[in-house]
Scaffold this motif. Structure first.
Motif, mmCIF file in Angstrom:
data_model
loop_
_atom_site.group_PDB
_atom_site.id
_atom_site.type_symbol
_atom_site.label_atom_id
_atom_site.label_comp_id
_atom_site.label_asym_id
_atom_site.label_seq_id
_atom_site.Cartn_x
_atom_site.Cartn_y
_atom_site.Cartn_z
ATOM 1 N N UNK A 1 0.838 -1.203 0.000
ATOM 2 C CA UNK A 1 0.000 0.000 0.000
ATOM 3 C C UNK A 1 0.871 1.250 0.000
ATOM 4 N N UNK A 2 1.913 1.242 0.811
ATOM 5 C CA UNK A 2 2.822 2.388 0.846
ATOM 6 C C UNK A 2 3.609 2.523 -0.456
ATOM 7 N N UNK A 3 3.962 1.400 -1.075
ATOM 8 C CA UNK A 3 4.711 1.448 -2.339
ATOM 9 C C UNK A 3 3.875 2.038 -3.456
ATOM 10 N N UNK A 4 2.581 1.681 -3.519
ATOM 11 C CA UNK A 4 1.687 2.303 -4.488
ATOM 12 C C UNK A 4 1.562 3.803 -4.221
ATOM 13 N N UNK A 5 1.409 4.165 -2.962
ATOM 14 C CA UNK A 5 1.251 5.578 -2.619
ATOM 15 C C UNK A 5 2.495 6.372 -3.004
ATOM 16 N N UNK B 1 10.770 7.719 -5.244
ATOM 17 C CA UNK B 1 11.495 6.498 -5.614
ATOM 18 C C UNK B 1 11.274 5.329 -4.667
ATOM 19 N N UNK B 2 10.847 5.626 -3.449
ATOM 20 C CA UNK B 2 10.658 4.549 -2.487
ATOM 21 C C UNK B 2 9.612 4.961 -1.463
ATOM 22 N N UNK B 3 9.131 3.960 -0.727
ATOM 23 C CA UNK B 3 8.200 4.194 0.382
ATOM 24 C C UNK B 3 8.936 3.953 1.683
ATOM 25 N N UNK B 4 8.706 4.817 2.657
ATOM 26 C CA UNK B 4 9.322 4.701 3.980
ATOM 27 C C UNK B 4 8.206 4.579 5.007
ATOM 28 N N UNK B 5 8.301 3.589 5.874
ATOM 29 C CA UNK B 5 7.223 3.353 6.830
ATOM 30 C C UNK B 5 7.746 2.524 7.996
ATOM 31 N N UNK B 6 6.943 2.434 9.044
ATOM 32 C CA UNK B 6 7.249 1.534 10.155
ATOM 33 C C UNK B 6 6.756 0.136 9.796
ATOM 34 N N UNK B 7 7.627 -0.821 9.799
ATOM 35 C CA UNK B 7 7.206 -2.164 9.447
ATOM 36 C C UNK B 7 8.375 -3.118 9.343
ATOM 37 N N UNK B 8 8.053 -4.406 9.281
ATOM 38 C CA UNK B 8 9.005 -5.496 9.082
ATOM 39 C C UNK B 8 9.899 -5.783 10.282
ATOM 40 N N UNK B 9 9.754 -5.047 11.366
ATOM 41 C CA UNK B 9 10.556 -5.342 12.549
ATOM 42 C C UNK B 9 10.150 -6.708 13.092
ATOM 43 N N UNK B 10 11.116 -7.571 13.311
ATOM 44 C CA UNK B 10 10.841 -8.882 13.874
ATOM 45 C C UNK B 10 10.308 -9.895 12.886
ATOM 46 N N UNK C 1 10.937 0.352 0.882
ATOM 47 C CA UNK C 1 10.764 -0.541 -0.270
ATOM 48 C C UNK C 1 10.651 0.322 -1.514
ATOM 49 N N UNK C 2 10.986 -0.214 -2.683
ATOM 50 C CA UNK C 2 10.854 0.579 -3.919
ATOM 51 C C UNK C 2 9.398 0.953 -4.174
ATOM 52 N N UNK C 3 9.187 2.128 -4.724
ATOM 53 C CA UNK C 3 7.831 2.511 -5.123
ATOM 54 C C UNK C 3 7.372 1.631 -6.281
ATOM 55 N N UNK C 4 6.068 1.504 -6.421
ATOM 56 C CA UNK C 4 5.491 0.727 -7.512
ATOM 57 C C UNK C 4 4.867 1.684 -8.519
ATOM 58 N N UNK C 5 5.321 1.574 -9.766
ATOM 59 C CA UNK C 5 4.834 2.435 -10.836
ATOM 60 C C UNK C 5 4.494 1.552 -12.039
ATOM 61 N N UNK C 6 3.308 0.965 -12.051
ATOM 62 C CA UNK C 6 2.958 0.039 -13.139
ATOM 63 C C UNK C 6 2.923 0.738 -14.497
ATOM 64 N N UNK C 7 3.202 -0.023 -15.531
ATOM 65 C CA UNK C 7 2.954 0.481 -16.876
ATOM 66 C C UNK C 7 1.455 0.623 -17.104
ATOM 67 N N UNK C 8 0.694 -0.370 -16.619
ATOM 68 C CA UNK C 8 -0.760 -0.332 -16.746
ATOM 69 C C UNK C 8 -1.384 -0.847 -15.457
#
Length: 284
Positions: free
Chosen positions: A108-112, A119-128, A153-160
């Motif tokens: 969700x953050x990568x799409x946003x 270029x990337x999404x930054x968020x609190x997550x993946x700890x543990x 994580x890298x941002x997501x930028x679909x072609x379609x």
């Protein structure tokens, strides 16, 4: 400005072999008709993105069109495995499949981030968690202001991006309401967006808390009544649970899968979706 096209023409115009494609919809408004059109046209070497891969990704993968899948959770909702996806991962049938697994929050953050042009999404997550051990695209960074350790994580930028929606008006504005997942973000992150809708109307009767995608965010609108089946569209038809249950034994056998795809996808166009939802209750 959105074009009003047939689904065949929209897919043929905007999706190419080797593209990154997102098919989004969370339980509600899953774009099955669009995925079937991609399969009929045999557009391959795809990287596909989805927060919850289910039947349409089982079908795309099983037909050998996908080289890489970026996802968070994969399964047949309420039933079990995605058997074609598992066969591709474990046995390379009909081809090997590269996977990149994330949490829902990460995607969700990568799409946003993609929608914001970052270029990337930054968020609190993946700890543990152990996902960073198997996914090299999960990184840790240090906040330059607080010193806090964050995930990136890298941002997501679909072609379609493909989505299904309730209605569009004749100007090309699109109405989403009910359970709305990341459709808005996936559309705004993409170079092109193809939207199938139940109907085109003169004016959108916009309820409170609805989401409107303005015409300039959409490349093509295709009228496909029933286009989310066996998913559901609020106010039109309910979820067809039987189809999800029936899919499990079909997908479990390679020959049964190929036969079903020939009979129900390769030889049938999007007009059949309207027939499939007849008799279903209206989803409120």
């Amino acid at each position: 400005m959105a074009e009003f096209l047939s689904l065949n023409d929209a897919v043929k115009t905007y999706l190419k072999s080797g593209d990154t494609a997102a098919f989004e919809g969370f339980t509600h408004l899953i774009p099955h008709a669009a995925a079937h059109e991609v399969i009929r046209q045999g557009i391959d070497e795809l990287t596909v993105v989805r927060m919850t891969p289910d039947l349409i990704y089982d079908q795309l993968v099983g037909m050998g069109l996908v080289k890489r899948m970026i996802f968070s959770y994969a399964g047949n909702p309420g039933v079990g495995l995605l058997r074609r996806v598992r066969d591709a991962i474990e046995n390379g049938w009909p081809r090997s499949l590269e996977i990149e697994e994330h949490s829902h929050a990460a995607l969700a953050n990568a799409y946003e981030a993609g929608a914001a042009g970052l270029p990337c999404a930054v968020f609190r997550g993946y700890l543990g968690t152990d996902l960073p051990k198997v996914n090299s695209n999960i990184k840790n960074i240090t906040c330059p202001f607080s010193g806090e350790q964050l995930a990136a994580v890298p941002s997501i930028k679909p072609d379609v991006t493909f989505i299904h929606a309730l209605r569009a008006d004749r100007k090309g504005n699109v109405l989403l309401e009910g359970i709305v997942g990341v459709q808005k973000e996936a559309v705004l992150a993409a170079k092109h967006a193809i939207v199938t809708v139940e109907e085109v109307v003169g004016e959108l009767d916009t309820p409170i808390n609805a989401c409107i995608l303005p015409h300039w965010t959409v490349s093509a609108i295709c009228t496909v009544p029933g286009g989310a089946h066996p998913s559901y569209t609020q106010g039109y038809y309910a979820r067809d649970n039987k189809t999800y249950i029936d899919w499990d034994p079909i997908a479990a056998d390679r020959e049964a899968f190929q036969s079903w795809m020939h009979d129900h996808v390769l030889t049938q166009g999007p007009e059949v979706f309207a027939e499939r939802v007849k008799g279903l209750e209206v989803a409120l």
